[in-house]
Motif scaffolding. Structure first.
Motif, short mmCIF file in Angstrom:
data_model
loop_
_atom_site.label_atom_id
_atom_site.label_comp_id
_atom_site.label_asym_id
_atom_site.label_seq_id
_atom_site.Cartn_x
_atom_site.Cartn_y
_atom_site.Cartn_z
N GLY A 112 -15.74 8.49 1.50
CA GLY A 112 -14.75 8.57 2.57
C GLY A 112 -14.22 7.21 2.97
O GLY A 112 -13.05 7.07 3.35
N GLU A 113 -15.09 6.19 2.89
CA GLU A 113 -14.68 4.85 3.31
C GLU A 113 -14.03 4.05 2.18
O GLU A 113 -13.06 3.32 2.42
CB GLU A 113 -15.89 4.09 3.85
CG GLU A 113 -15.53 2.73 4.41
CD GLU A 113 -16.67 2.07 5.18
OE1 GLU A 113 -16.50 0.92 5.62
OE2 GLU A 113 -17.72 2.73 5.34
N TYR A 114 -14.56 4.18 0.95
CA TYR A 114 -14.13 3.31 -0.13
C TYR A 114 -13.36 4.01 -1.24
O TYR A 114 -12.74 3.34 -2.08
CB TYR A 114 -15.34 2.60 -0.75
CG TYR A 114 -16.15 1.81 0.24
CD1 TYR A 114 -15.64 0.69 0.86
CD2 TYR A 114 -17.45 2.20 0.56
CE1 TYR A 114 -16.39 -0.03 1.77
CE2 TYR A 114 -18.22 1.50 1.47
CZ TYR A 114 -17.68 0.37 2.07
OH TYR A 114 -18.43 -0.32 2.97
N GLY A 115 -13.42 5.34 -1.31
CA GLY A 115 -12.77 6.04 -2.40
C GLY A 115 -13.50 5.94 -3.72
O GLY A 115 -12.94 6.26 -4.77
N CYS A 116 -14.75 5.47 -3.67
CA CYS A 116 -15.58 5.37 -4.87
C CYS A 116 -17.03 5.33 -4.41
O CYS A 116 -17.33 5.46 -3.22
CB CYS A 116 -15.23 4.12 -5.69
SG CYS A 116 -15.54 2.57 -4.81
N PHE A 117 -17.95 5.16 -5.35
CA PHE A 117 -19.37 5.14 -5.03
C PHE A 117 -19.98 3.77 -5.35
O PHE A 117 -19.59 3.12 -6.32
CB PHE A 117 -20.13 6.20 -5.82
CG PHE A 117 -19.61 7.59 -5.60
CD1 PHE A 117 -19.72 8.21 -4.36
CD2 PHE A 117 -18.99 8.29 -6.63
CE1 PHE A 117 -19.24 9.48 -4.15
CE2 PHE A 117 -18.50 9.57 -6.43
CZ PHE A 117 -18.63 10.16 -5.18
N GLU A 118 -20.93 3.38 -4.52
CA GLU A 118 -21.82 2.26 -4.81
C GLU A 118 -23.24 2.83 -4.79
O GLU A 118 -23.94 2.72 -3.79
CB GLU A 118 -21.66 1.15 -3.78
CG GLU A 118 -20.32 0.45 -3.82
CD GLU A 118 -20.27 -0.71 -2.84
OE1 GLU A 118 -20.59 -1.85 -3.25
OE2 GLU A 118 -19.94 -0.47 -1.67
N PRO A 119 -23.64 3.46 -5.89
CA PRO A 119 -24.87 4.25 -5.88
C PRO A 119 -26.13 3.47 -5.47
O PRO A 119 -26.99 4.02 -4.78
CB PRO A 119 -24.98 4.75 -7.33
CG PRO A 119 -23.57 4.78 -7.80
CD PRO A 119 -22.92 3.59 -7.17
N MET A 120 -26.22 2.20 -5.84
CA MET A 120 -27.42 1.44 -5.52
C MET A 120 -27.48 1.04 -4.04
O MET A 120 -28.48 0.50 -3.58
CB MET A 120 -27.53 0.20 -6.41
CG MET A 120 -27.78 0.54 -7.87
SD MET A 120 -29.29 1.52 -8.15
CE MET A 120 -30.56 0.30 -7.79
N ARG A 121 -26.41 1.30 -3.30
CA ARG A 121 -26.40 1.02 -1.87
C ARG A 121 -26.63 2.29 -1.03
O ARG A 121 -26.62 2.23 0.20
CB ARG A 121 -25.07 0.38 -1.47
CG ARG A 121 -24.87 -1.02 -2.03
CD ARG A 121 -23.52 -1.60 -1.59
NE ARG A 121 -23.34 -2.94 -2.10
CZ ARG A 121 -23.69 -4.05 -1.44
NH1 ARG A 121 -24.26 -3.95 -0.25
NH2 ARG A 121 -23.49 -5.24 -1.97
#
Length: 288
Positions: A112-121
């Motif tokens: 919702g915030e970035y339009g992508c994923f940062e899975p390790m975060r």
């Protein structure tokens, strides 16, 4: 539920299937053996996973919409009821419902915030957004104590809530990196899964093991996992024989590392979100 949410849900359910279908898991239900369990088999787990379809997508949606922990908690309670109904009262995925529901919710917030994923975060996001409420929910009046809560009281070991409030340190410091490393070294998905599972068993203060075998049982299981790794893990020529021997030993002690199994499922979910990132050419539209 939008097609994208259904895709996230399918990734989570596939991760659960990948875990249960893995052979030679010490003390755990596999297609060819029931491990240290008399009340469940592979079909029980498959029925449970089928009953959970839609839950993880719902958690993703809740995170995307900025919902509170209590909203995720309500979804989790409903998912547990569906699981127990499908398994005739057997607890197959309670830990995974909690763990992967939070990760799916955090993934929704992230997207919702970035339009992508940062899975390790994702773990850090769970801790930052919901950590305090996760801990408070475990000590509210009327909350039925879990095996993990009893173990924490008896031995001082951190349970699932403490792990979540800390951002799932073992998942992101051990399980996911070991899975990724084994795959990068040319291991098959089966080999990488078992390597990550046993590596997790060596590190995690698994309350499932402590509940069954006390601190001695937990320590024995961790030493046995370390021995498998020291013998070459899944890269040894006779790794399948070594794994089968370890299964027999865990069954003889009636020990089951269920917490480590949950982390393996979660690791595959995190891995799948990382792969999904490469296909996201543009943000997916949602109706809030």
């Amino acid at each position: 539920m939008t097609p994208f949410m259904l895709q996230i849900d399918a990734l989570a359910c596939d991760a659960l299937r990948q875990e249960v279908m893995l052979e030679n898991k010490p003390g755990l239900v596999c297609p060819s053996r029931n491990g240290s369990h008399a009340d469940m088999d592979c079909a029980t787990f498959q029925a449970s996973i089928d009953a959970l379809q839609g839950y993880f997508g719902g958690c993703f949606k809740a995170g995307f919409e900025g919902k509170e922990f209590r909203d995720l908690q309500r979804l989790g309670v409903a998912a547990e009821k569906a699981m127990f109904s499908a398994t005739q009262g057997v607890n197959t995925h309670k830990g995974a419902i909690f763990l992967m529901g939070l990760l799916a919710g955090a993934a929704g917030a992230q997207y919702g915030e970035y339009g992508c994923f940062e899975p390790m975060r994702l773990g850090r996001l769970v801790a930052a957004k919901w950590g305090v409420n996760i801990l408070l929910a475990g000590v509210q009046p009327g909350v039925q104590p879990t095996h993990g809560r009893h173990v924490k009281s008896a031995f001082g070991l951190p349970g699932a809530r403490e792990q979540a409030a800390q951002g799932f340190p073992v998942l992101f410091a051990t399980t996911v990196p070991q899975l990724h490393w084994a795959l990068s070294e040319g291991a098959s998905a089966e080999q990488a899964s078992l390597h990550a599972l046993v590596g997790t068993m060596a590190k995690l203060p698994d309350t499932n093991l402590a509940h069954r075998g006390g601190l001695q049982g937990l320590q024995w299981a961790q030493r046995r996992a370390e021995r498998f790794l020291a013998e070459g893990s899944v890269f040894a020529s006779a790794w399948q024989q070594h794994a089968a021997t370890m299964c027999t030993e865990f069954e003889a002690h009636w020990l089951s590392p269920g917490g480590s199994a949950d982390l393996l499922s979660a690791a595959w979910f995190v891995q799948s979100l990382a792969a999904l990132n490469t296909t996201l050419s543009q943000p997916v539209e949602f109706n809030r």
